[in-house]
Design an enzyme around this catalytic site. Structure first.
Site, PDB file in Angstrom:
ATOM      1  N   THR A  84       0.766  -1.475  -0.045  1.00 16.03           N
ATOM      2  CA  THR A  84      -0.135   0.179  -0.011  1.00 16.03           C
ATOM      3  C   THR A  84       0.736   1.264  -0.060  1.00 16.03           C
ATOM      4  OG1 THR A  84      -0.246  -0.115   2.431  1.00 16.03           O
ATOM      5  CG2 THR A  84      -2.085  -1.023   1.038  1.00 16.03           C
ATOM      6  N   VAL A 140       7.120   0.105   2.520  1.00 11.72           N
ATOM      7  CA  VAL A 140       7.091   0.690   4.086  1.00 11.72           C
ATOM      8  C   VAL A 140       5.652   0.467   4.687  1.00 11.72           C
ATOM      9  CG1 VAL A 140       8.675   2.566   3.366  1.00 11.72           C
ATOM     10  CG2 VAL A 140       6.297   3.083   3.150  1.00 11.72           C
ATOM     11  N   SER A 141       4.872   0.017   3.868  1.00 14.62           N
ATOM     12  CA  SER A 141       3.214  -0.439   4.692  1.00 14.62           C
ATOM     13  C   SER A 141       2.703  -1.535   3.660  1.00 14.62           C
ATOM     14  CB  SER A 141       2.549   0.829   5.032  1.00 14.62           C
ATOM     15  OG  SER A 141       1.456   0.594   5.652  1.00 14.62           O
ATOM     16  N   SER A 142       1.892  -2.158   4.266  1.00 15.61           N
ATOM     17  CA  SER A 142       1.148  -3.379   3.611  1.00 15.61           C
ATOM     18  C   SER A 142      -0.298  -3.744   4.485  1.00 15.61           C
ATOM     19  CB  SER A 142       1.963  -4.316   3.302  1.00 15.61           C
ATOM     20  OG  SER A 142       2.145  -5.199   4.362  1.00 15.61           O
TER      21      SER A 142
END
Length: 325
Positions: free
Chosen positions: A87, A95-97
């Site tokens: 994401t 860095v984000s999921s």
């Protein structure tokens, strides 16, 4: 609601029901079927208005507001695939999921949430996991989720509000916990850590349960007091984005060259390497792993006592133990 929105919502409802059936068939929540209703109710697509899919030409961005009908349909179907979704990217680094839903289900069941529990989630991500917790507990103020990145927490707040959930979202270093919201009955981390932060134990009630990714496994600890906790790893692997902030360790490579082919191929052996990094070398770890019959994750555990943490094989008092950072 326009025809476009109606079409997307109908497709999302069908895809969400299919995802629930898929997780159901896998038996992920057999021990606590209350989570089935939470996954059936919380709309994951509202938490991933866009995400990235790896392809031959790099990452492809899928977006729910695309003007192309087929692209919107790919987006909503992908949102309900039993797969992790990238994401946020920064300079090509993830860095984000949003985690794989069946893994999320397994973790939430293992957390053993009870009515009235105060829960801290470390790693807000998209807000989807916090929404599942808020749905299960029926009160948003029982759930606190924390992330280091202001842009992540702000988007999580927006996603949660759009879905009708209102847990407390905090911007801060998850390794420090959220002392102003303590004490907690449960702590769950959705990011990889190198060790168990002492601040978490200090913010837990006696008997609290902590579930955290560690060394590509999922560690479930029972907290005795602010200085002591102990527990074992769950069977099976778990791979997460590392925690950012004071709790993050710098990546360190492990050389497998020169080891037997079986060691290079066996993922459980790589778990042992990660767990003993800085203590055992690859050859020493492999000799232990072979001697003990190739143990899987469920045979390992961690003890936290007096400001120190150690991992162990089979028995906390046994011959095989290693300090964690």
């Amino acid at each position: 609601m326009g025809a476009h929105d109606t079409e997307i919502e109908a497709l999302a409802d069908a895809a969400r029901a299919a995802l629930v059936r898929e997780i159901d068939a896998d038996g992920a929540w057999a021990a606590d079927p209350v989570w089935r209703e939470a996954f059936a109710a919380v709309p994951r697509h509202l938490f991933v208005p866009y995400y990235y899919v790896a392809g031959a030409r790099g990452y492809e961005r899928r977006w729910g507001e695309s003007t192309d009908r087929e692209a919107r349909e790919r987006w909503v179907r992908g949102a309900y695939a039993d797969e992790p979704l990238a994401t946020r990217l920064r300079d090509g680094e993830l860095v984000s999921s949003s985690s794989q839903p069946s893994l999320m289900a397994r973790m939430l069941v293992a957390l053993r949430v009870e009515d009235g529990d105060r829960v801290l989630e470390v790693g807000a991500g998209t807000g989807y996991n916090a929404a599942l917790l808020a749905h299960r507990l029926g009160a948003g103020d029982l759930v606190t989720t924390v992330d280091l990145e202001p842009e992540i927490t702000e988007s999580a707040r927006q996603h949660l509000a759009a879905a009708g959930y209102h847990p407390v979202v905090v911007t801060g270093d998850g390794a420090r916990g959220v002392p102003e919201r303590a004490p907690f009955d449960r702590i769950i981390a959705t990011c990889e850590l190198p060790t168990v932060p002492r601040a978490w134990l200090a913010q837990c009630r006696p008997g609290a349960r902590v579930l955290t990714p560690l060394a590509t496994g999922l560690l479930a600890l029972t907290v005795r007091d602010a200085e002591h906790a102990e527990g074992r790893f769950l069977p099976g692997g778990a791979f997460f984005v590392p925690l950012r902030g004071e709790g993050r360790a710098e990546p360190e490579g492990v050389r497998l060259a020169g080891l037997p082919g079986r060691a290079r191929r066996q993922e459980p052996f790589r778990f042992l390497l990660a767990l003993t990094r800085g203590t055992l070398g690859p050859r020493e770890a492999y000799a232990l792993w072979e001697r003990e019959g190739g143990p899987d994750r469920g045979r390992y555990g961690v003890t936290v006592a007096g400001g120190h943490a150690r991992a162990w094989l089979d028995d906390p008092q046994g011959p095989y133990a290693w300090p964690l950072p």
